[in-house]
Design a protein around this motif. Structure first.
Motif, PDB file in Angstrom:
ATOM      1  N   UNK A   8      -2.397   3.958  -6.497  1.00 30.15           N
ATOM      2  CA  UNK A   8      -3.327   3.990  -7.634  1.00 30.15           C
ATOM      3  C   UNK A   8      -4.037   5.340  -7.714  1.00 30.15           C
ATOM      4  N   UNK A   9      -4.463   5.856  -6.581  1.00 23.78           N
ATOM      5  CA  UNK A   9      -5.156   7.155  -6.575  1.00 23.78           C
ATOM      6  C   UNK A   9      -4.215   8.286  -6.992  1.00 23.78           C
ATOM      7  N   UNK A  39       7.870   6.066 -10.026  1.00 20.31           N
ATOM      8  CA  UNK A  39       8.614   5.523 -11.156  1.00 20.31           C
ATOM      9  C   UNK A  39       7.709   4.617 -11.998  1.00 20.31           C
ATOM     10  N   UNK A  40       8.177   4.349 -13.191  1.00 12.66           N
ATOM     11  CA  UNK A  40       7.387   3.538 -14.131  1.00 12.66           C
ATOM     12  C   UNK A  40       7.129   2.132 -13.586  1.00 12.66           C
ATOM     13  N   UNK A  44       3.540   0.171 -13.650  1.00 14.36           N
ATOM     14  CA  UNK A  44       3.296  -1.119 -14.290  1.00 14.36           C
ATOM     15  C   UNK A  44       3.018  -2.241 -13.290  1.00 14.36           C
ATOM     16  N   UNK A  45       3.318  -2.016 -12.050  1.00 12.88           N
ATOM     17  CA  UNK A  45       2.950  -2.980 -11.014  1.00 12.88           C
ATOM     18  C   UNK A  45       1.428  -2.985 -10.845  1.00 12.88           C
ATOM     19  N   UNK A  46       0.808  -1.823 -11.032  1.00 15.53           N
ATOM     20  CA  UNK A  46      -0.626  -1.678 -10.801  1.00 15.53           C
ATOM     21  C   UNK A  46      -1.476  -1.681 -12.074  1.00 15.53           C
ATOM     22  N   UNK A  47      -0.914  -1.187 -13.173  1.00 12.92           N
ATOM     23  CA  UNK A  47      -1.700  -1.041 -14.404  1.00 12.92           C
ATOM     24  C   UNK A  47      -0.926  -1.540 -15.615  1.00 12.92           C
ATOM     25  N   UNK A  51      -4.562   3.167 -20.635  1.00 15.14           N
ATOM     26  CA  UNK A  51      -5.962   2.830 -20.878  1.00 15.14           C
ATOM     27  C   UNK A  51      -6.544   2.078 -19.680  1.00 15.14           C
ATOM     28  N   UNK A  52      -5.745   1.196 -19.138  1.00 13.85           N
ATOM     29  CA  UNK A  52      -6.148   0.438 -17.955  1.00 13.85           C
ATOM     30  C   UNK A  52      -6.395   1.383 -16.774  1.00 13.85           C
ATOM     31  N   UNK A  53      -5.591   2.422 -16.666  1.00 18.69           N
ATOM     32  CA  UNK A  53      -5.764   3.408 -15.602  1.00 18.69           C
ATOM     33  C   UNK A  53      -7.078   4.178 -15.778  1.00 18.69           C
TER      34      UNK A  53
END
Length: 193
Positions: A8-9, A39-40, A44-47, A51-53
């Motif tokens: 995430x960071x 990779x994408x 998408x596993x995390x966000x 916008x969510x990021x």
């Protein structure tokens, strides 16, 4: 630090770098992933989306900064918390200046408003007691904070946070004194036959 937090960071740092180079609306998930070598699927596993990021960056950094703050402090100490929050925004001025320019359904301003609202409600409850606040009153104070912060942060060379907070503090204190004086004069006039 757990692998999830590292990922995430890395994505957050990638987005910050990209936002320093180009407008947010031109950034896509593929660019964010490419910048940090992921990779994408990892993204998408995390966000949910970019916008969510942006919101995650705010949530993890700002909320960590103020999570132990005591909302129920006297007036003078409350300004210390406000200045601490403004210091954070000032240190990350360029990122938030760009984040506040995001418009539409997933805007950062909406996310910020939803975070500020309960803080203000707690502060109002502390100041005014257990009275129930109308939606209008909560929205009024929330909008005032958001508008002041946006105006300050959207300025390319914004004033230092201590100056910004001092100006607001002076305005609030002066306004309160004038209002009290006016109310006392009105009450004195009403009590005279």
């Amino acid at each position: 630090m757990a692998d999830s937090q590292i990922t995430k960071r890395a994505l957050a740092n990638s987005l910050r770098e990209l936002m320093a180079e180009q407008p947010f609306e031109k950034i896509n998930v593929a660019q964010i992933c490419e910048r940090c070598g992921m990779n994408r699927k990892s993204f998408y596993y995390h966000f949910k989306d970019k916008y969510d990021l942006v919101n995650w960056i705010f949530d993890t950094e700002f909320i960590t900064l103020v999570k132990d703050a005591d909302i129920e402090v006297p007036f003078e100490k409350h300004w210390d918390l406000v200045e601490k929050a403004c210091e954070y925004f000032y240190q990350h001025h360029e990122f938030y200046r760009r984040a506040l320019q995001i418009k539409g359904q997933n805007s950062f301003t909406d996310h910020f408003r939803e975070y500020i609202r309960p803080l203000l409600l707690s502060r109002l409850a502390y100041l005014f007691g257990p009275e129930k606040f109308e939606e209008f009153e909560i929205a009024f104070f929330t909008d005032a904070v958001i508008c002041a912060m946006e105006r300050w942060l959207l300025t390319r060379n914004c004033m230092p946070p201590h100056e910004f907070v001092e100006r607001i503090k002076r305005l609030v204190e002066k306004g309160a004194k004038v209002l009290c004086s006016e109310m006392e004069r009105k009450e004195a006039g009403d009590s005279n036959p």
